[in-house]
Design an enzyme around this catalytic site. Sequence first.
Site, PDB file in Angstrom:
ATOM      1  N   HIS A  60       3.258  11.588   0.988  1.00 14.58           N
ATOM      2  CA  HIS A  60       1.912  11.352   0.465  1.00 14.58           C
ATOM      3  C   HIS A  60       1.572  12.592  -0.360  1.00 14.58           C
ATOM      4  O   HIS A  60       2.004  13.700  -0.022  1.00 14.58           O
ATOM      5  CB  HIS A  60       0.872  11.274   1.575  1.00 14.58           C
ATOM      6  CG  HIS A  60       1.072  10.173   2.552  1.00 14.58           C
ATOM      7  ND1 HIS A  60       1.869  10.291   3.660  1.00 14.58           N
ATOM      8  CD2 HIS A  60       0.542   8.930   2.608  1.00 14.58           C
ATOM      9  CE1 HIS A  60       1.821   9.163   4.343  1.00 14.58           C
ATOM     10  NE2 HIS A  60       1.035   8.322   3.732  1.00 14.58           N
ATOM     11  N   ASP A  93       0.761  15.428   1.839  1.00 14.57           N
ATOM     12  CA  ASP A  93       1.809  15.974   2.713  1.00 14.57           C
ATOM     13  C   ASP A  93       2.429  17.173   2.014  1.00 14.57           C
ATOM     14  O   ASP A  93       2.816  18.161   2.640  1.00 14.57           O
ATOM     15  CB  ASP A  93       2.957  14.986   2.948  1.00 14.57           C
ATOM     16  CG  ASP A  93       2.512  13.716   3.635  1.00 14.57           C
ATOM     17  OD1 ASP A  93       1.456  13.725   4.275  1.00 14.57           O
ATOM     18  OD2 ASP A  93       3.253  12.711   3.523  1.00 14.57           O
ATOM     19  N   MET A 151      10.533   7.555  -2.951  1.00 13.24           N
ATOM     20  CA  MET A 151       9.239   6.880  -2.790  1.00 13.24           C
ATOM     21  C   MET A 151       8.136   7.914  -2.647  1.00 13.24           C
ATOM     22  O   MET A 151       8.344   8.994  -2.094  1.00 13.24           O
ATOM     23  CB  MET A 151       9.308   5.989  -1.546  1.00 13.24           C
ATOM     24  CG  MET A 151       8.047   5.254  -1.181  1.00 13.24           C
ATOM     25  SD  MET A 151       6.944   6.160  -0.071  1.00 13.24           S
ATOM     26  CE  MET A 151       7.362   5.430   1.513  1.00 13.24           C
ATOM     27  N   GLU A 199       2.040  -2.345   1.799  1.00 14.63           N
ATOM     28  CA  GLU A 199       2.468  -2.275   3.203  1.00 14.63           C
ATOM     29  C   GLU A 199       1.411  -2.888   4.113  1.00 14.63           C
ATOM     30  O   GLU A 199       0.376  -2.288   4.367  1.00 14.63           O
ATOM     31  CB  GLU A 199       2.709  -0.813   3.600  1.00 14.63           C
ATOM     32  CG  GLU A 199       3.209  -0.697   5.028  1.00 14.63           C
ATOM     33  CD  GLU A 199       3.517   0.735   5.435  1.00 14.63           C
ATOM     34  OE1 GLU A 199       3.704   1.596   4.550  1.00 14.63           O
ATOM     35  OE2 GLU A 199       3.560   0.983   6.650  1.00 14.63           O
ATOM     36  N   LYS A 214      -0.502  -4.218   7.503  1.00 12.85           N
ATOM     37  CA  LYS A 214      -0.653  -3.812   8.906  1.00 12.85           C
ATOM     38  C   LYS A 214      -1.850  -4.575   9.458  1.00 12.85           C
ATOM     39  O   LYS A 214      -2.852  -4.706   8.762  1.00 12.85           O
ATOM     40  CB  LYS A 214      -0.891  -2.298   8.976  1.00 12.85           C
ATOM     41  CG  LYS A 214      -0.848  -1.747  10.390  1.00 12.85           C
ATOM     42  CD  LYS A 214      -0.982  -0.228  10.417  1.00 12.85           C
ATOM     43  CE  LYS A 214      -0.778   0.295  11.833  1.00 12.85           C
ATOM     44  NZ  LYS A 214      -1.052   1.727  11.957  1.00 12.85           N
ATOM     45  N   GLU A 273       6.812  -3.161   7.714  1.00 12.24           N
ATOM     46  CA  GLU A 273       7.130  -2.171   8.757  1.00 12.24           C
ATOM     47  C   GLU A 273       7.352  -2.872  10.093  1.00 12.24           C
ATOM     48  O   GLU A 273       6.526  -3.671  10.532  1.00 12.24           O
ATOM     49  CB  GLU A 273       6.011  -1.136   8.884  1.00 12.24           C
ATOM     50  CG  GLU A 273       6.280  -0.164  10.034  1.00 12.24           C
ATOM     51  CD  GLU A 273       5.371   1.039  10.059  1.00 12.24           C
ATOM     52  OE1 GLU A 273       5.121   1.619   8.980  1.00 12.24           O
ATOM     53  OE2 GLU A 273       4.915   1.403  11.151  1.00 12.24           O
ATOM     54  N   HIS A 325       4.487  -2.890  12.599  1.00  6.42           N
ATOM     55  CA  HIS A 325       3.228  -3.532  12.231  1.00  6.42           C
ATOM     56  C   HIS A 325       3.199  -4.997  12.621  1.00  6.42           C
ATOM     57  O   HIS A 325       2.165  -5.499  13.071  1.00  6.42           O
ATOM     58  CB  HIS A 325       2.950  -3.337  10.741  1.00  6.42           C
ATOM     59  CG  HIS A 325       2.704  -1.892  10.387  1.00  6.42           C
ATOM     60  ND1 HIS A 325       2.468  -1.460   9.113  1.00  6.42           N
ATOM     61  CD2 HIS A 325       2.666  -0.776  11.159  1.00  6.42           C
ATOM     62  CE1 HIS A 325       2.289  -0.143   9.109  1.00  6.42           C
ATOM     63  NE2 HIS A 325       2.423   0.284  10.346  1.00  6.42           N
ATOM     64  N   ASP A 332      10.007  -0.057   6.108  1.00  6.92           N
ATOM     65  CA  ASP A 332       9.679   0.993   7.079  1.00  6.92           C
ATOM     66  C   ASP A 332      10.246   0.607   8.437  1.00  6.92           C
ATOM     67  O   ASP A 332       9.807  -0.364   9.057  1.00  6.92           O
ATOM     68  CB  ASP A 332       8.153   1.188   7.180  1.00  6.92           C
ATOM     69  CG  ASP A 332       7.618   2.079   6.072  1.00  6.92           C
ATOM     70  OD1 ASP A 332       8.406   2.497   5.204  1.00  6.92           O
ATOM     71  OD2 ASP A 332       6.408   2.362   6.088  1.00  6.92           O
ATOM     72  N   ASP A 372      -0.493   1.779  17.836  1.00  6.82           N
ATOM     73  CA  ASP A 372       0.583   2.038  16.875  1.00  6.82           C
ATOM     74  C   ASP A 372       1.467   3.173  17.408  1.00  6.82           C
ATOM     75  O   ASP A 372       1.080   4.331  17.404  1.00  6.82           O
ATOM     76  CB  ASP A 372      -0.075   2.433  15.552  1.00  6.82           C
ATOM     77  CG  ASP A 372       0.922   2.657  14.443  1.00  6.82           C
ATOM     78  OD1 ASP A 372       2.123   2.421  14.658  1.00  6.82           O
ATOM     79  OD2 ASP A 372       0.479   3.089  13.368  1.00  6.82           O
ATOM     80  N   ASP A 416       4.904   3.883  16.533  1.00  3.88           N
ATOM     81  CA  ASP A 416       5.863   4.508  15.602  1.00  3.88           C
ATOM     82  C   ASP A 416       7.065   5.109  16.336  1.00  3.88           C
ATOM     83  O   ASP A 416       7.452   6.258  16.110  1.00  3.88           O
ATOM     84  CB  ASP A 416       5.174   5.605  14.769  1.00  3.88           C
ATOM     85  CG  ASP A 416       4.312   5.026  13.657  1.00  3.88           C
ATOM     86  OD1 ASP A 416       4.558   3.886  13.237  1.00  3.88           O
ATOM     87  OD2 ASP A 416       3.389   5.734  13.206  1.00  3.88           O
ATOM     88  N   ASP A 468       9.830   5.261   9.247  1.00  3.44           N
ATOM     89  CA  ASP A 468       8.421   5.652   9.324  1.00  3.44           C
ATOM     90  C   ASP A 468       8.057   5.718  10.794  1.00  3.44           C
ATOM     91  O   ASP A 468       7.467   4.798  11.349  1.00  3.44           O
ATOM     92  CB  ASP A 468       7.542   4.647   8.581  1.00  3.44           C
ATOM     93  CG  ASP A 468       6.102   5.120   8.527  1.00  3.44           C
ATOM     94  OD1 ASP A 468       5.864   6.290   8.890  1.00  3.44           O
ATOM     95  OD2 ASP A 468       5.219   4.347   8.142  1.00  3.44           O
TER      96      ASP A 468
HETATM   97  C1  GLT Z   1       0.912   6.184   8.032  1.00  2.00           C
HETATM   98  C2  GLT Z   1       1.116   4.732   8.377  1.00  2.00           C
HETATM   99  C3  GLT Z   1       2.362   4.209   7.818  1.00  2.00           C
HETATM  100  C4  GLT Z   1       2.421   4.215   6.323  1.00  2.00           C
HETATM  101  C5  GLT Z   1       2.375   5.553   5.739  1.00  2.00           C
HETATM  102  C6  GLT Z   1       2.269   5.438   4.237  1.00  2.00           C
HETATM  103  S1  GLT Z   1       1.242   6.600   6.422  1.00  2.00           S
HETATM  104  O1  GLT Z   1       1.708   6.980   8.833  1.00  2.00           O
HETATM  105  O2  GLT Z   1       1.091   4.569   9.787  1.00  2.00           O
HETATM  106  O3  GLT Z   1       2.681   2.946   8.306  1.00  2.00           O
HETATM  107  O4  GLT Z   1       3.656   3.694   5.933  1.00  2.00           O
HETATM  108  O5  GLT Z   1       0.983   5.612   3.769  1.00  2.00           O
HETATM  109 MN    MN Z   2       4.686   2.579   7.392  1.00  2.00          MN
HETATM  110 MN    MN Z   3       3.017   2.433  11.103  1.00  7.02          MN
END
Ligand code: GLT
Ligand code: MN
Ligand code: MN
Length: 386
Positions: free
Chosen positions: A53, A56, A87, A180, A182, A216, A219, A244, A254, A256, A286
């Site tokens: 980002h 970042d 990206m 993306e 979610k 993702e 998600h 992702d 969430d 991750d 991600d």
């Molecule tokens: C954030 C989010 C991710 C996205 C990122 C891109 S930032 O961490 O949870 O799923 O892909 O903006």
């Molecule tokens: Mn993501």
């Molecule tokens: Mn995520």
Amino acid sequence: QYQPKPEHKFTFGLWTVGNPGADPFGSAVREAISAPYIVEKLGELGAWGVNFHDNDLIPAEATPEQAKQIKKDFQAALDATGLVVPMATTNLFKDPIFRDGAFTSADARVRAYAIQKTMKAMDLGAEFGAKTYVFWGGREGTEVDAGSRTLDAMGWFREALNFLAEYNISQGYGYKFALEPKPNEPRGDIFLPTVGAALGFIATLDHPEMVGVNPEFAHDTMAGLSFPHALAQAIDAKKLFHVDLNDQKMGRFDQDLRFGSENYKSAFYTVKLLEDSGYQGPRHFDAHALRTEDYDGVWEFAKGCMRTYLILKDKVEQYNADPEIQAALAEYYVKDEALSGLTSKFSPENAQQLKDTSFDLEGIRSKGRGLEKIDQLTAEVLLGVR
Ligand code: GLT
Ligand code: MN
Ligand code: MN
């Protein structure tokens, strides 16, 4: 074996391995680490690229001189390791100004600022050669629909993406945009919550050919949906512009998690879809290390994501070459050339012939599909006993 190499196209965001482990109830557990150090470590581990980002890389409060130095140091680390930046994306979620949306804020000033910030972030990404631009609308949504902006939000979102698509063209950046989806978090309900919703929306844009999706794993899984199904739809629509990879328990916040750490079968089918379909893009993780970890754990996490992908890739090859599985699949895919000839394309003659066709309904009805066997064979591949 299972040693990641650049040709595997594994990428991580600066925000992933650099995640300091804060959560809504607790503060950071790890010291911040610099972007050049992350690049160096990812290079050592065999990754291909790194994504960011805008903030970042360049903190919002950096002066122009500081920004210049940061970019120089980052470029030096890329040069030293050979890592690429495929990206880039915009942080449109941290600043309190985006508390009620960025492109879909009901405040025209916020919408304009979000577009301005994105143009600058696109400039930054382009400086490092990024070709995919991700749009994760984390703040685009609501907790309460009291503002009644849900319909207007679609129009504002479209306006922003149309504007930025023209900016991309006018600058000659050659970005592909990847939306993306979610379902929720950080908003109660995020707009365009699923891959299907994003695909439907893309068709309404001025430059649909420029825009695809960045699905993702976590998600869809959060919402109890099937990630492999979402992925297949994106591939079928020729809209898989990025992916992702991570993991997640269904119905949780969430998480991750490390790729392949939770849902082995879905991770397997994910890798199978990516590999069998010939997807050429980055395999982007991600995800972040558990909050329980220090930096040793973080690098174990990063290695684990890549290693599990490669193990599953190996399993996919094994599955595809397994004679017993292939024989079972050949039975599952019942072929009938004559009927397929009729249904593959409409013509009045085909329609009439199809209407006149009689089927062995009882025979078809009474035969099972053989999926117990195929599923068990798949499980045995995954469990390492075949
Ligand atoms: C954030 C989010 C991710 C996205 C990122 C891109 S930032 O961490 O949870 O799923 O892909 O903006
Ligand atoms: Mn993501
Ligand atoms: Mn995520």
